[in-house]
Scaffold this active site. Structure first.
Site, PDB file in Angstrom:
ATOM      1  N   SER A 283      35.939  28.881  32.704  1.00  0.00           N
ATOM      2  CA  SER A 283      36.968  28.622  33.729  1.00  0.00           C
ATOM      3  C   SER A 283      36.430  28.436  35.137  1.00  0.00           C
ATOM      4  O   SER A 283      37.187  28.035  36.029  1.00  0.00           O
ATOM      5  CB  SER A 283      38.003  29.748  33.739  1.00  0.00           C
ATOM      6  OG  SER A 283      38.882  29.573  32.669  1.00  0.00           O
TER       7      SER A 283
ATOM      8  N   TYR B  18      42.896  35.760  37.477  1.00  0.00           N
ATOM      9  CA  TYR B  18      44.155  35.897  36.712  1.00  0.00           C
ATOM     10  C   TYR B  18      44.919  37.150  37.140  1.00  0.00           C
ATOM     11  O   TYR B  18      45.033  37.414  38.328  1.00  0.00           O
ATOM     12  CB  TYR B  18      43.870  35.863  35.201  1.00  0.00           C
ATOM     13  CG  TYR B  18      42.806  34.875  34.861  1.00  0.00           C
ATOM     14  CD1 TYR B  18      43.050  33.517  35.053  1.00  0.00           C
ATOM     15  CD2 TYR B  18      41.550  35.261  34.431  1.00  0.00           C
ATOM     16  CE1 TYR B  18      42.071  32.582  34.789  1.00  0.00           C
ATOM     17  CE2 TYR B  18      40.558  34.328  34.168  1.00  0.00           C
ATOM     18  CZ  TYR B  18      40.830  33.003  34.351  1.00  0.00           C
ATOM     19  OH  TYR B  18      39.857  32.079  34.113  1.00  0.00           O
TER      20      TYR B  18
HETATM   21  N1  GLN Z   1      37.922  27.494  27.930  1.00  0.00           N
HETATM   22  C1  GLN Z   1      38.590  28.755  28.089  1.00  0.00           C
HETATM   23  C2  GLN Z   1      40.010  28.686  27.569  1.00  0.00           C
HETATM   24  O1  GLN Z   1      40.690  27.744  27.766  1.00  0.00           O
HETATM   25  C3  GLN Z   1      38.551  29.164  29.518  1.00  0.00           C
HETATM   26  C4  GLN Z   1      39.194  30.478  29.775  1.00  0.00           C
HETATM   27  C5  GLN Z   1      38.483  31.297  30.811  1.00  0.00           C
HETATM   28  O2  GLN Z   1      37.296  31.133  31.100  1.00  0.00           O
HETATM   29  N2  GLN Z   1      39.195  32.270  31.327  1.00  0.00           N
HETATM   30  O3  GLN Z   1      40.485  29.584  26.945  1.00  0.00           O
END
Ligand code: GLN
Length: 307
Positions: free
Chosen positions: A64, A243
């Protein structure tokens, strides 16, 4: 004041006992194979000074963290109009949550949750093929890191793509509100490739330095994004970069940051530096446990804090 390297060493050494705490992400099968007890950290200052610790030159899946580069590209292409399609409020929910989308007409809260990132990918895909769009993102990252050897880890990309029911669900749900225009399979292909870009802490710190310098890469002296937009990306990182644990991260570290489930975190110290840490074991919110602890120790030592 001791040297940058001494400060980084002190911070990282003080948290080595935290490295065994937490769990490696395993919902993307290829990520579960990463050695769990890796730890790296790197700093690059706006003046070009560098410091590294541990596995700082080893590549890992940025996941992410790539959402920072994607919103940068989207702001350059769509300017403020991108904010009509994705909000700029913290979600207070997990990164892959669907719960707010129904009440909010399919407009994701921010570009750093998965729903928001899928909308950003959809916007970037407009009038481009999957390959063109993916190559453009990789090209941006290579430019920012000043390193053209950076690549996508195809095994990770395919592993996530073949298990992407949750992200596919988010995309279909948003399309039912008319929020996704491209083919959903194409959006997922590009999104998974972007998340699977592999970079080291040293490359990541270098690549986010433009955000510590008003949108201009201070070493290459290349404008990347307008100053006002860089400020807004930093605001997003501060409020939404972790988040539903973004408040906790601000409480402990007090800097704009972005995490990924590969265990990486980048933080921006305005006018000073960019810092990247990597430790694959995650806390319950999907953020690196030891990485967060290392950043908390570093800001205590350096007094780097925007709050
Ligand atoms: N590629 C991951 C997903 O879509 C990214 C999530 C993350 O790094 N928090 O679940």
């Amino acid at each position: 004041m001791s040297s940058l390297q001494a400060q980084l060493d002190l911070a990282c050494e003080s948290i080595q006992h935290e490295i065994g705490i937490g769990k490696v992400a395993d919902y993307i099968p290829a990520l579960a194979r990463v050695p769990a007890d890796k730890f790296g950290a790197a700093i690059v200052t706006v003046g070009g000074e560098k410091a590294s610790f541990g596995d700082a030159s080893e590549s890992f899946s940025i996941q992410s963290i790539s959402k920072v580069f994607a919103i940068t590209a989207a702001l350059n292409r769509y300017e403020h109009r991108i904010w009509d399609r994705v909000g700029h409020e913290p979600s207070g929910n997990a990164f892959n949550s669907i719960v707010q989308l129904e009440k909010e007409n399919g407009i994701p809260r921010n570009p750093f949750i998965n729903a928001g990132a899928l909308v950003v990918t959809d916007a970037l895909l407009k009038d481009q093929s999957i390959t063109e769009c993916s190559d453009q993102m990789l090209g941006l990252v290579q430019q920012l890191a000043d390193d053209h050897t950076i690549t996508v880890d195809n095994e990770v990309a395919q592993s996530e793509r073949s298990t992407s029911d949750r992200n596919a669900g988010l995309a279909h749900f948003m399309r039912s509100f008319g929020r996704i225009e491209s083919d959903i399979s194409d959006v997922l292909d590009v999104y998974c490739r972007q998340c699977a870009i592999a970079m080291s802490c040293e490359q990541l710190a270098r690549s986010t330095l433009y955000l510590a310098n008003g949108g201009t890469d201070p070493i290459a002296e290349i404008p990347i994004v307008e100053e006002e937009r860089a400020r807004r990306i930093n605001a997003m990182m501060m409020l939404c970069g972790h988040y539903d644990a973004s408040g906790d991260f601000a409480h402990r570290v007090g800097l704009p940051g972005k995490s990924g489930v590969g265990g990486g975190i980048v933080v921006v110290v305005p006018d000073v530096a960019a810092v990247a840490v990597w430790s694959p074991r995650l806390n319950a919110n999907g953020n690196s446990h030891a990485g967060t602890a290392a950043l908390e120790a570093l800001v205590r030592i350096t007094k780097w804090n925007v709050l």
